[in-house]
Design a protein around this motif. Structure first.
Motif, PDB file in Angstrom:
ATOM      1  N   PRO A 120      39.272  70.652  45.686  1.00 28.00           N
ATOM      2  CA  PRO A 120      39.568  71.732  44.741  1.00 28.00           C
ATOM      3  C   PRO A 120      38.937  73.064  45.127  1.00 28.00           C
ATOM      4  O   PRO A 120      39.110  74.056  44.422  1.00 28.00           O
ATOM      5  N   GLY A 121      38.167  73.088  46.235  1.00 30.88           N
ATOM      6  CA  GLY A 121      37.482  74.317  46.630  1.00 30.88           C
ATOM      7  C   GLY A 121      36.296  74.601  45.731  1.00 30.88           C
ATOM      8  O   GLY A 121      35.709  73.700  45.128  1.00 30.88           O
ATOM      9  N   ASP A 122      35.939  75.871  45.625  1.00 38.10           N
ATOM     10  CA  ASP A 122      34.824  76.295  44.786  1.00 38.10           C
ATOM     11  C   ASP A 122      35.279  76.288  43.329  1.00 38.10           C
ATOM     12  O   ASP A 122      36.216  76.998  42.961  1.00 38.10           O
ATOM     13  N   LEU A 123      34.631  75.481  42.510  1.00 38.90           N
ATOM     14  CA  LEU A 123      35.003  75.362  41.100  1.00 38.90           C
ATOM     15  C   LEU A 123      34.355  76.435  40.226  1.00 38.90           C
ATOM     16  O   LEU A 123      34.515  76.421  39.007  1.00 38.90           O
ATOM     17  N   ASP A 124      33.595  77.334  40.856  1.00 36.88           N
ATOM     18  CA  ASP A 124      32.944  78.454  40.148  1.00 36.88           C
ATOM     19  C   ASP A 124      31.994  77.981  39.055  1.00 36.88           C
ATOM     20  O   ASP A 124      31.781  78.673  38.056  1.00 36.88           O
ATOM     21  N   ALA A 125      31.391  76.815  39.256  1.00 38.96           N
ATOM     22  CA  ALA A 125      30.487  76.275  38.238  1.00 38.96           C
ATOM     23  C   ALA A 125      29.244  77.141  38.067  1.00 38.96           C
ATOM     24  O   ALA A 125      28.702  77.244  36.961  1.00 38.96           O
ATOM     25  N   SER A 126      28.789  77.776  39.156  1.00 42.71           N
ATOM     26  CA  SER A 126      27.573  78.587  39.057  1.00 42.71           C
ATOM     27  C   SER A 126      27.773  79.824  38.190  1.00 42.71           C
ATOM     28  O   SER A 126      26.799  80.399  37.691  1.00 42.71           O
ATOM     29  N   ASP A 127      29.023  80.235  37.981  1.00 40.93           N
ATOM     30  CA  ASP A 127      29.310  81.415  37.162  1.00 40.93           C
ATOM     31  C   ASP A 127      29.777  81.062  35.757  1.00 40.93           C
ATOM     32  O   ASP A 127      30.100  81.959  34.969  1.00 40.93           O
ATOM     33  N   ALA A 128      29.834  79.772  35.438  1.00 40.83           N
ATOM     34  CA  ALA A 128      30.379  79.344  34.149  1.00 40.83           C
ATOM     35  C   ALA A 128      29.479  79.790  32.995  1.00 40.83           C
ATOM     36  O   ALA A 128      28.250  79.713  33.077  1.00 40.83           O
ATOM     37  N   THR A 129      30.082  80.247  31.928  1.00 34.38           N
ATOM     38  CA  THR A 129      29.349  80.643  30.714  1.00 34.38           C
ATOM     39  C   THR A 129      29.606  79.684  29.568  1.00 34.38           C
ATOM     40  O   THR A 129      28.881  79.700  28.575  1.00 34.38           O
ATOM     41  N   ASP A 130      30.640  78.857  29.683  1.00 31.24           N
ATOM     42  CA  ASP A 130      30.989  77.882  28.648  1.00 31.24           C
ATOM     43  C   ASP A 130      31.182  76.534  29.328  1.00 31.24           C
ATOM     44  O   ASP A 130      32.156  76.325  30.041  1.00 31.24           O
ATOM     45  N   SER A 131      30.229  75.616  29.121  1.00 32.32           N
ATOM     46  CA  SER A 131      30.267  74.343  29.838  1.00 32.32           C
ATOM     47  C   SER A 131      31.498  73.519  29.463  1.00 32.32           C
ATOM     48  O   SER A 131      32.070  72.828  30.314  1.00 32.32           O
ATOM     49  N   ALA A 132      31.919  73.584  28.201  1.00 36.60           N
ATOM     50  CA  ALA A 132      33.079  72.809  27.777  1.00 36.60           C
ATOM     51  C   ALA A 132      34.342  73.290  28.481  1.00 36.60           C
ATOM     52  O   ALA A 132      35.138  72.484  28.980  1.00 36.60           O
ATOM     53  N   VAL A 133      34.528  74.598  28.530  1.00 34.83           N
ATOM     54  CA  VAL A 133      35.689  75.159  29.215  1.00 34.83           C
ATOM     55  C   VAL A 133      35.637  74.813  30.696  1.00 34.83           C
ATOM     56  O   VAL A 133      36.652  74.456  31.315  1.00 34.83           O
ATOM     57  N   GLN A 134      34.445  74.902  31.296  1.00 38.18           N
ATOM     58  CA  GLN A 134      34.287  74.591  32.710  1.00 38.18           C
ATOM     59  C   GLN A 134      34.618  73.131  32.987  1.00 38.18           C
ATOM     60  O   GLN A 134      35.323  72.804  33.950  1.00 38.18           O
ATOM     61  N   GLY A 135      34.112  72.231  32.156  1.00 38.32           N
ATOM     62  CA  GLY A 135      34.391  70.819  32.351  1.00 38.32           C
ATOM     63  C   GLY A 135      35.870  70.509  32.272  1.00 38.32           C
ATOM     64  O   GLY A 135      36.407  69.730  33.077  1.00 38.32           O
ATOM     65  N   THR A 169      38.359  53.507  37.127  1.00 41.84           N
ATOM     66  CA  THR A 169      36.960  53.135  36.925  1.00 41.84           C
ATOM     67  C   THR A 169      36.100  54.386  37.017  1.00 41.84           C
ATOM     68  O   THR A 169      36.419  55.315  37.758  1.00 41.84           O
ATOM     69  N   ALA A 170      35.010  54.407  36.276  1.00 36.40           N
ATOM     70  CA  ALA A 170      34.078  55.529  36.309  1.00 36.40           C
ATOM     71  C   ALA A 170      32.657  55.007  36.190  1.00 36.40           C
ATOM     72  O   ALA A 170      32.409  53.988  35.541  1.00 36.40           O
ATOM     73  N   GLY A 171      31.708  55.743  36.789  1.00 41.58           N
ATOM     74  CA  GLY A 171      30.330  55.264  36.870  1.00 41.58           C
ATOM     75  C   GLY A 171      29.351  55.926  35.924  1.00 41.58           C
ATOM     76  O   GLY A 171      28.147  55.838  36.159  1.00 41.58           O
ATOM     77  N   ALA A 172      29.837  56.581  34.879  1.00 42.18           N
ATOM     78  CA  ALA A 172      28.930  57.276  33.960  1.00 42.18           C
ATOM     79  C   ALA A 172      28.024  56.286  33.228  1.00 42.18           C
ATOM     80  O   ALA A 172      28.454  55.197  32.846  1.00 42.18           O
ATOM     81  N   ILE A 173      26.763  56.693  33.035  1.00 41.28           N
ATOM     82  CA  ILE A 173      25.801  55.860  32.301  1.00 41.28           C
ATOM     83  C   ILE A 173      25.552  56.424  30.907  1.00 41.28           C
ATOM     84  O   ILE A 173      25.651  55.704  29.906  1.00 41.28           O
ATOM     85  N   GLU A 174      25.241  57.716  30.829  1.00 40.02           N
ATOM     86  CA  GLU A 174      24.903  58.311  29.534  1.00 40.02           C
ATOM     87  C   GLU A 174      25.622  59.627  29.251  1.00 40.02           C
ATOM     88  O   GLU A 174      25.533  60.147  28.141  1.00 40.02           O
ATOM     89  N   SER A 175      26.311  60.191  30.233  1.00 40.61           N
ATOM     90  CA  SER A 175      26.880  61.530  30.076  1.00 40.61           C
ATOM     91  C   SER A 175      28.148  61.510  29.225  1.00 40.61           C
ATOM     92  O   SER A 175      29.231  61.158  29.704  1.00 40.61           O
ATOM     93  N   GLU A 176      28.017  61.898  27.972  1.00 40.79           N
ATOM     94  CA  GLU A 176      29.187  62.025  27.113  1.00 40.79           C
ATOM     95  C   GLU A 176      30.079  63.164  27.594  1.00 40.79           C
ATOM     96  O   GLU A 176      31.310  63.113  27.428  1.00 40.79           O
ATOM     97  N   PHE A 177      29.482  64.193  28.171  1.00 41.57           N
ATOM     98  CA  PHE A 177      30.234  65.340  28.685  1.00 41.57           C
ATOM     99  C   PHE A 177      31.308  64.864  29.667  1.00 41.57           C
ATOM    100  O   PHE A 177      32.474  65.283  29.578  1.00 41.57           O
ATOM    101  N   GLN A 178      30.926  64.015  30.606  1.00 38.24           N
ATOM    102  CA  GLN A 178      31.881  63.523  31.591  1.00 38.24           C
ATOM    103  C   GLN A 178      32.769  62.426  31.019  1.00 38.24           C
ATOM    104  O   GLN A 178      33.988  62.447  31.183  1.00 38.24           O
ATOM    105  N   THR A 179      32.155  61.461  30.347  1.00 34.04           N
ATOM    106  CA  THR A 179      32.902  60.289  29.892  1.00 34.04           C
ATOM    107  C   THR A 179      33.960  60.654  28.872  1.00 34.04           C
ATOM    108  O   THR A 179      35.095  60.138  28.914  1.00 34.04           O
TER     109      THR A 179
END
Length: 237
Positions: free
Chosen positions: A68-83, A107-117
């Motif tokens: 996907p190239g650079d996802l511009d995560a370092s410039d994100a101001t809203d984590s929900a929108v970025q995710g 399949t996914a390997g998340a343990i506790e991250s609700e953000f990802q899961t």
């Protein structure tokens, strides 16, 4: 047609364990899928994802790669929108794949991250497929013990947490390391399995692989965080 499963796969311990458990449960995993962010990411494992192709060769399952190239995560101001934005190339790839195979789930390997899961579950709901997340809400000490007992060999590629210094780069995650991480958890709150990006890993061998992966690398240290830079990697008997 058979029910085909896709394993969201970085080569790290969590996605590798999810794949291993899916195979043990009898899921017909016919594809591994790796996303290769060029820079930081809220949703994906970043360091040395190019190693996934060697892991896939050892495992014997076809690999789909998304750049996907650079996802511009370092410039994100809203984590929900970025995710949500970061999920789009993954969902697009699975949507296209569902036209080719009888896609049953991922399949996914998340343990506790609700953000990802939560985002992955929402994607699965939209695609009408199942999510297999065998690490979700599991006790990290029990998970670590199960990985070691199964024969997983795990190398630490990146650290970014108080208490983790340069000596952890390239170190094997084993029972001795867990003992030290338990002390760091009490002192600094470091998660025993690095959940939240405190450290990232790569599985060099396991019962689901027919050859181990030998790594050569340099290390980079930036004062309070660092990473391994792979200089060579190969499959060995």
């Amino acid at each position: 047609m058979t029910d085909d499963w896709v394993s969201l796969f970085s080569g790290g311990k969590d996605s590798s364990w999810a794949l291993y458990q899916a195979l043990a449960a009898g899921h017909n995993v016919t594809r591994l899928l790796t996303v290769h962010p060029s820079e930081d990411s809220y949703m994906y494992h970043v360091p040395e994802t190019q190693l996934a192709s060697l892991a896939a060769e050892s495992i014997g399952i076809d690999l789909i790669e998304i750049d996907p190239g650079d996802l511009d995560a370092s410039d994100a101001t809203d984590s929900a929108v970025q995710g949500d934005a970061e999920l789009e190339p993954l969902e697009d790839a699975l949507t296209a794949l569902a036209d080719e195979i009888d896609l049953a789930g991922v399949t996914a390997g998340a343990i506790e991250s609700e953000f990802q899961t939560n985002r992955i579950q929402g994607m699965c709901d939209r695609l009408g497929i199942d999510l297999f997340a065998p690490l979700w809400q599991r006790d990290p000490e029990e998970l670590a013990a199960e990985m070691f007992d199964a024969g997983f060999e795990i190398t630490i590629l990146q650290v970014a947490a108080y208490g983790l210094d340069e000596s952890w780069l390239g170190r094997t995650l084993d029972a001795d390391a867990i003992d030290e991480l338990r002390e760091l958890n009490e002192e600094y709150g470091v998660h025993l399995l690095g959940e939240g990006g405190e450290f990232e890993t790569f599985v060099t061998n396991g019962p689901h692989m027919d050859r181990r992966i030998e790594l050569e690398y340099d290390t980079e240290w930036n004062g309070d965080s660092g990473r391994v830079r792979i200089t060579d990697a190969k499959l060995v008997e």
